[in-house]
Design a protein around this motif. Structure first.
Motif, PDB file in Angstrom:
ATOM      1  N   SER A  22       0.825  -1.202   0.000  1.00 33.26           N
ATOM      2  CA  SER A  22       0.000   0.000   0.000  1.00 33.26           C
ATOM      3  C   SER A  22       0.862   1.256   0.000  1.00 33.26           C
ATOM      4  O   SER A  22       1.946   1.286   0.563  1.00 33.26           O
ATOM      5  N   ILE A  24      -0.465   4.014   1.298  1.00 35.59           N
ATOM      6  CA  ILE A  24      -1.243   4.860   2.200  1.00 35.59           C
ATOM      7  C   ILE A  24      -0.320   5.823   2.938  1.00 35.59           C
ATOM      8  O   ILE A  24       0.695   5.425   3.495  1.00 35.59           O
ATOM      9  N   GLU A  41      -9.597   6.525   6.028  1.00 33.74           N
ATOM     10  CA  GLU A  41      -8.921   6.013   4.835  1.00 33.74           C
ATOM     11  C   GLU A  41      -7.811   5.042   5.200  1.00 33.74           C
ATOM     12  O   GLU A  41      -7.655   3.985   4.585  1.00 33.74           O
ATOM     13  N   GLU A  44      -9.524   1.734   6.652  1.00 30.15           N
ATOM     14  CA  GLU A  44     -10.256   0.939   5.666  1.00 30.15           C
ATOM     15  C   GLU A  44      -9.336   0.332   4.611  1.00 30.15           C
ATOM     16  O   GLU A  44      -9.541  -0.801   4.162  1.00 30.15           O
ATOM     17  N   ARG A  45      -8.321   1.051   4.205  1.00 31.17           N
ATOM     18  CA  ARG A  45      -7.432   0.509   3.174  1.00 31.17           C
ATOM     19  C   ARG A  45      -6.514  -0.572   3.731  1.00 31.17           C
ATOM     20  O   ARG A  45      -6.188  -1.535   3.032  1.00 31.17           O
ATOM     21  N   ARG A  72     -10.302  -5.645  -8.032  1.00 32.52           N
ATOM     22  CA  ARG A  72      -9.941  -4.366  -7.414  1.00 32.52           C
ATOM     23  C   ARG A  72     -10.266  -3.247  -8.383  1.00 32.52           C
ATOM     24  O   ARG A  72      -9.930  -3.320  -9.562  1.00 32.52           O
ATOM     25  N   GLY A  75     -10.175   1.906  -5.815  1.00 33.77           N
ATOM     26  CA  GLY A  75      -9.453   1.954  -4.553  1.00 33.77           C
ATOM     27  C   GLY A  75      -9.849   0.883  -3.559  1.00 33.77           C
ATOM     28  O   GLY A  75      -9.278   0.819  -2.468  1.00 33.77           O
ATOM     29  N   GLY A  76     -10.822   0.029  -3.916  1.00 34.57           N
ATOM     30  CA  GLY A  76     -11.286  -0.993  -2.993  1.00 34.57           C
ATOM     31  C   GLY A  76     -11.014  -2.406  -3.488  1.00 34.57           C
ATOM     32  O   GLY A  76     -10.480  -2.617  -4.582  1.00 34.57           O
ATOM     33  N   GLY A  94     -12.928  -0.880   1.462  1.00 34.48           N
ATOM     34  CA  GLY A  94     -11.931   0.080   1.006  1.00 34.48           C
ATOM     35  C   GLY A  94     -12.437   1.065  -0.035  1.00 34.48           C
ATOM     36  O   GLY A  94     -11.658   1.865  -0.565  1.00 34.48           O
ATOM     37  N   THR A  98     -10.808   6.703  -3.173  1.00 34.87           N
ATOM     38  CA  THR A  98     -10.225   7.046  -4.465  1.00 34.87           C
ATOM     39  C   THR A  98     -11.260   7.665  -5.388  1.00 34.87           C
ATOM     40  O   THR A  98     -10.970   8.608  -6.126  1.00 34.87           O
TER      41      THR A  98
END
Length: 321
Positions: A22, A24, A41, A44-45, A72, A75-76, A94, A98
Motif C-alpha cells: 500500500s 497509504i 482512509e 479501511e485501506r 480491485r 481503490g477498494g 476500502g 479514491t
C-alpha cells in the motif's frame, strides 16, 4: 475481523497479496487522547488489503475448490468465496476514498458477485464516504443494513507496555502449526470447518504472523498480525469456549503489539462487533481495556441474488483457481 475475543471473528481476515504494498500516507494520522487518531482512509485501506490476502494467498487447489475470486477497482477490494459454508467471507471494502460511492460503483460490485456465483456478499463502508442519497441508493441496489462493526485503533507502544497475567503460554506459532491455528480460528468463532486451506494460505504471506495461546500442548486461542508499513492490523482473535476467561486475548493483544513495535509500527488498527443496549461484548471490552479506542462504526450492507439491484457492465470475476 476481529482484533480480540471469541465473538470478534465472524469473518477472520488476514494476509497480503503477493507484490502488493500500500501507498497509504499516514501523515494525516494524529495522536488523540490516549489513542492514535487514525483516519478512516488508513483504517479501511489496511483492512481491504488484508481481505485481499485470502484470495491471493490460498493455494490453487483451494482457490478452485472454494471458488475464490477477487477484483480491485475504485481503490477498494471485493473478495468472493462461492463455496463458503458460512456464507460470510464474500466481502467488499476500502471503497469511497479514491472515487466517490455512486450507483455505478455499487452496481459494479454487485455485478462482480453475480458473475462469481456467490449466495451473499457484504459491502462495508465507512460513514465518512456515504453520499447524501445513500439510503435511496442502497435500497435501489438491494443492499440490506446489517449490524455494524466497530473500528478500533491505538498507539502501538501503549498496547505493548502492559503484560497481562495469564497461566497460558503465549508465542508466535510455526508453519507446521498453522493447520491447528486455523481450526481454532474457526471453532472459536463459531464458524464451520472447510476453510482451513484459505486461512493457512493467507497466513504465510509476507508481513503476516500468527500468535497463539497454549494450555500445555493444546492450542486454545489465536491472534493474527499483519504489518502494513507503519500500521499493524490485528485480526482473527478467537478462543475455544473451555479456555475463555483466562486472559488469553489480553495477553495476545500485548504480545502482538510488542511484535508490531519491533517491526517499526506506530499504529494499530482492527475491528470487532458492536455492543447494543444491554449487551456485553467481551471482545470489545478486551480491546478497550488494552488501550484501544473506538474510531467509528462501519456499516455492513448485505446483498443476495434476487434482490432488485443496480446493474452495470462491470468487470467479471477474476478466477484465482
Amino acid at each position: 475481523m476481529g482484533a480480540s475475543g471469541h465473538v470478534t471473528t465472524r469473518k477472520p481476515l488476514c494476509g497480503a497479496a503477493p507484490g502488493y504494498r500500500s501507498k497509504i500516507s499516514t501523515s494525516a494520522v494524529v495522536k488523540g487522547s490516549g489513542m492514535a487518531g487514525i483516519t478512516p482512509e488508513v483504517a479501511e485501506r489496511v483492512y481491504a488489503a488484508t481481505i485481499s490476502g485470502y484470495g491471493t494467498g490460498a493455494p490453487a487447489a483451494v482457490r478452485g475448490a472454494l471458488g475464490i475470486g477477487e477484483t480491485r477497482f475504485g481503490g477498494g477490494v471485493a473478495l468472493a468465496v462461492r463455496a463458503d459454508p458460512s456464507r460470510c467471507w464474500s466481502l467488499a471494502a476500502g471503497f469511497g476514498f479514491t472515487e466517490p460511492v455512486t450507483a455505478g460503483l455499487v452496481g459494479r460490485i454487485t455485478d462482480f458477485y453475480r458473475a462469481a456465483g456467490v449466495t451473499s456478499a457484504t459491502l462495508q463502508l465507512a460513514p465518512s464516504v456515504l453520499p447524501a442519497d445513500w439510503p435511496a441508493l442502497a435500497e435501489a441496489a438491494g443492499r440490506v443494513r446489517q449490524p455494524p462493526w466497530v473500528k478500533i485503533g491505538a498507539a502501538a507502544e501503549e498496547v505493548a507496555a502492559p503484560r497481562p497475567a495469564t497461566d497460558l503460554v503465549i508465542r508466535r506459532i510455526l508453519g507446521d502449526e498453522l493447520g491447528r491455528w486455523a481450526d481454532v480460528v474457526l471453532a472459536g468463532s463459531g464458524l464451520p470447518a472447510g476453510l482451513q486451506g484459505m486461512i493457512t494460505g493467507a497466513m504465510v504471506r509476507p508481513g503476516v504472523a500468527a500468535y497463539a495461546a497454549f494450555d500445555g500442548t493444546e492450542l486454545v486461542a489465536t491472534g493474527g498480525l499483519r504489518v502494513h508499513e507503519d500500521v499493524a492490523h490485528f485480526f482473527s482473535g478467537a478462543t475455544l469456549p473451555h479456555a475463555r476467561r483466562r486472559g488469553a486475548q489480553s495477553a495476545l493483544l500485548a504480545e502482538r503489539a510488542r511484535a508490531a513495535v519491533a517491526a517499526g509500527c506506530r499504529l494499530l488498527v482492527g475491528e470487532t462487533t458492536g455492543e447494543g443496549p444491554g449487551e456485553h461484548n467481551s471482545s470489545l471490552r478486551n480491546v478497550l481495556r488494552a488501550g484501544f479506542g473506538k474510531l467509528y462504526e462501519v456499516q455492513n450492507w448485505l446483498w443476495r441474488p434476487g434482490y432488485l439491484g443496480v446493474r452495470t457492465s462491470g468487470s467479471p470475476a477474476r478466477s484465482l483457481g
